[in-house]
Design an enzyme around this catalytic site. Structure first.
Site, PDB file in Angstrom:
ATOM      1  N   ASN A 262     122.227  94.790 107.507  1.00 40.47           N
ATOM      2  CA  ASN A 262     121.287  93.778 107.996  1.00 40.47           C
ATOM      3  C   ASN A 262     120.046  94.517 108.494  1.00 40.47           C
ATOM      4  O   ASN A 262     120.087  95.148 109.550  1.00 40.47           O
ATOM      5  CB  ASN A 262     121.949  92.983 109.131  1.00 40.47           C
ATOM      6  CG  ASN A 262     120.972  92.033 109.810  1.00 40.47           C
ATOM      7  OD1 ASN A 262     119.888  91.760 109.282  1.00 40.47           O
ATOM      8  ND2 ASN A 262     121.351  91.533 110.977  1.00 40.47           N
TER       9      ASN A 262
ATOM     10  N   SER B 248     127.338  97.973 116.240  1.00 35.98           N
ATOM     11  CA  SER B 248     127.271  99.422 116.478  1.00 35.98           C
ATOM     12  C   SER B 248     128.206 100.236 115.578  1.00 35.98           C
ATOM     13  O   SER B 248     128.733 101.274 116.004  1.00 35.98           O
ATOM     14  CB  SER B 248     127.530  99.739 117.952  1.00 35.98           C
ATOM     15  OG  SER B 248     126.478  99.215 118.750  1.00 35.98           O
TER      16      SER B 248
ATOM     17  N   HIS C 230     123.734  84.484 112.620  1.00 33.53           N
ATOM     18  CA  HIS C 230     123.666  85.749 113.356  1.00 33.53           C
ATOM     19  C   HIS C 230     123.364  85.439 114.824  1.00 33.53           C
ATOM     20  O   HIS C 230     122.589  84.530 115.134  1.00 33.53           O
ATOM     21  CB  HIS C 230     122.582  86.657 112.751  1.00 33.53           C
ATOM     22  CG  HIS C 230     122.659  88.058 113.291  1.00 33.53           C
ATOM     23  ND1 HIS C 230     122.191  88.385 114.529  1.00 33.53           N
ATOM     24  CD2 HIS C 230     123.177  89.186 112.767  1.00 33.53           C
ATOM     25  CE1 HIS C 230     122.415  89.683 114.744  1.00 33.53           C
ATOM     26  NE2 HIS C 230     123.018  90.189 113.685  1.00 33.53           N
TER      27      HIS C 230
ATOM     28  N   GLU D  17     121.521  86.789 116.942  1.00 31.25           N
ATOM     29  CA  GLU D  17     120.107  86.830 117.332  1.00 31.25           C
ATOM     30  C   GLU D  17     119.426  85.503 117.011  1.00 31.25           C
ATOM     31  O   GLU D  17     118.542  85.052 117.742  1.00 31.25           O
ATOM     32  CB  GLU D  17     119.408  88.022 116.646  1.00 31.25           C
ATOM     33  CG  GLU D  17     119.835  89.342 117.289  1.00 31.25           C
ATOM     34  CD  GLU D  17     119.697  90.568 116.426  1.00 31.25           C
ATOM     35  OE1 GLU D  17     119.053  90.516 115.364  1.00 31.25           O
ATOM     36  OE2 GLU D  17     120.266  91.609 116.818  1.00 31.25           O
TER      37      GLU D  17
ATOM     38  N   GLY E 299     123.696  96.632 118.513  1.00 32.59           N
ATOM     39  CA  GLY E 299     122.553  97.481 118.859  1.00 32.59           C
ATOM     40  C   GLY E 299     122.681  98.210 120.188  1.00 32.59           C
ATOM     41  O   GLY E 299     121.697  98.741 120.697  1.00 32.59           O
TER      42      GLY E 299
ATOM     43  N   LYS F 259     117.332  93.269 109.522  1.00 27.76           N
ATOM     44  CA  LYS F 259     116.590  92.515 110.547  1.00 27.76           C
ATOM     45  C   LYS F 259     115.093  92.525 110.210  1.00 27.76           C
ATOM     46  O   LYS F 259     114.748  92.449 109.045  1.00 27.76           O
ATOM     47  CB  LYS F 259     116.876  93.089 111.941  1.00 27.76           C
ATOM     48  CG  LYS F 259     118.373  93.271 112.195  1.00 27.76           C
ATOM     49  CD  LYS F 259     118.698  93.499 113.631  1.00 27.76           C
ATOM     50  CE  LYS F 259     120.158  93.862 113.780  1.00 27.76           C
ATOM     51  NZ  LYS F 259     120.654  93.756 115.127  1.00 27.76           N
TER      52      LYS F 259
ATOM     53  N   GLU G 160     131.104  89.613 115.281  1.00 23.14           N
ATOM     54  CA  GLU G 160     130.137  90.514 115.897  1.00 23.14           C
ATOM     55  C   GLU G 160     130.016  90.208 117.387  1.00 23.14           C
ATOM     56  O   GLU G 160     129.280  89.277 117.775  1.00 23.14           O
ATOM     57  CB  GLU G 160     128.761  90.336 115.255  1.00 23.14           C
ATOM     58  CG  GLU G 160     128.719  90.630 113.774  1.00 23.14           C
ATOM     59  CD  GLU G 160     127.310  90.991 113.340  1.00 23.14           C
ATOM     60  OE1 GLU G 160     127.107  92.120 112.912  1.00 23.14           O
ATOM     61  OE2 GLU G 160     126.403  90.151 113.480  1.00 23.14           O
TER      62      GLU G 160
HETATM   63  C1  PEP Z   1     123.878  93.329 113.370  1.00 21.80           C
HETATM   64  O1  PEP Z   1     122.727  93.091 113.703  1.00 21.80           O
HETATM   65  O2  PEP Z   1     124.471  92.523 112.653  1.00 21.80           O
HETATM   66  C2  PEP Z   1     124.483  94.573 113.824  1.00 21.80           C
HETATM   67  C3  PEP Z   1     125.764  94.704 113.675  1.00 21.80           C
HETATM   68  O3  PEP Z   1     123.641  95.504 114.404  1.00 21.80           O
HETATM   69  P1  PEP Z   1     124.032  96.996 114.856  1.00 21.80           P
HETATM   70  O4  PEP Z   1     124.895  97.595 113.743  1.00 21.80           O
HETATM   71  O5  PEP Z   1     122.727  97.695 114.987  1.00 21.80           O
HETATM   72  O6  PEP Z   1     124.806  96.894 116.116  1.00 21.80           O
END
Ligand code: PEP
Length: 247
Positions: A10, A206, A91, A93, A167, A12, A161
């Site tokens: 992803n 992460s 997601h 976010e 992040g 973003k 997630e």
């Molecule tokens: C994500 O945004 O779906 C994600 C898992 O981000 P990160 O791997 O940076 O934690």
């Protein structure tokens, strides 16, 4: 049931044409026994498709309507025309920043499927929800309320997630990941019976080269959704390779 692992990146709000070399390098390293995909910004989809060869290129969101007066939004048909093969929906976010509800996420997944896109539907709890012992209840309720009609593993995957792991460099314990994925699978069995076995449940939050094997090796983890570590081939390819090594 043997479910083929899916590792999706992803990007973003990252990615310009200058970054297409990373798409090329990631797709060149794609093993035969794993599905890999990159979800890039809308503006990069068409050129990423050209750069990606056989690798799937996806979007990060889609509107639930097929067309209409929705300034700034993108429909599933538009994504298909740009060459996308899948889209993320729900997601965290977007659930937080754009106030997307489970009902809207469900409608987005259904619109994407109608147009012929694969879908990765994201769910996950906040830190406050985990700390108060409500993580499984929150996540399984999200699954129940956002699962699209006709859900099937041929076109739909879920991504667990935890919001607090995205992040941040923090991840749940392997025990917690296995427990949550088991709870999601059990909820899917309740909702769609035997079809639950075909559905891939990805872990996201992460994931990096150092922790990928352990996370991908947890029970009921069928792949990963990767943010920061998917932006460059040197960080993303080792994660795809870790999935390939687990078969
Ligand atoms: C994500 O945004 O779906 C994600 C898992 O981000 P990160 O791997 O940076 O934690």
């Amino acid at each position: 049931m043997m479910r083929r692992k899916l590792v999706a990146g992803n990007w973003k709000m990252h990615g310009l044409k200058a970054d297409l070399g990373e798409v090329r390098a990631i797709s060149a390293a794609m093993p035969d026994n794993v599905d890999a995909a990159l979800c890039v910004p809308f503006t990069l989809i068409a050129s990423a498709v050209e750069a990606a060869g056989d690798m799937l290129i996806g979007a990060q969101d889609v509107h639930e309507a097929d067309k209409g007066a929705h300034t700034g939004c993108i429909s599933a048909g538009m994504l298909i025309e740009a060459g996308a093969g899948l889209t993320l929906v729900g997601h965290s976010e977007r659930r937080a920043d754009q106030h997307e509800t489970d009902a809207q996420v469900k409608a987005k997944a259904e619109a994407a499927h109608r147009a012929g896109l694969m879908v990765i539907l994201c769910v996950g709890e906040t830190l406050e929800e985990r700390d108060s012992g409500r993580a499984e209840a929150v996540v399984t309720a999200q699954v129940a309320a956002s699962l699209p009609a006709g859900a099937h593993g041929m076109w739909l995957a879920l991504a667990y997630e935890p919001v607090w792991a995205i992040g941040t460099g923090r991840t749940p314990t392997e025990g917690d990941v296995a427990a949550m994925h088991g709870a999601i699978r059990a909820k899917l069995r309740e909702l769609i019976g035997g079809e639950a076995e075909s559905m891939r449940i990805l872990y996201g939050g992460s994931v990096n080269a150092a922790n990928a094997s352990a996370l991908l090796g947890c029970a009921d983890v069928d792949g990963a959704l990767v943010g920061g570590a998917s932006l460059t081939a040197d960080k993303f390819v080792p994660i795809i390779e870790a999935a390939a090594a687990l078969g």
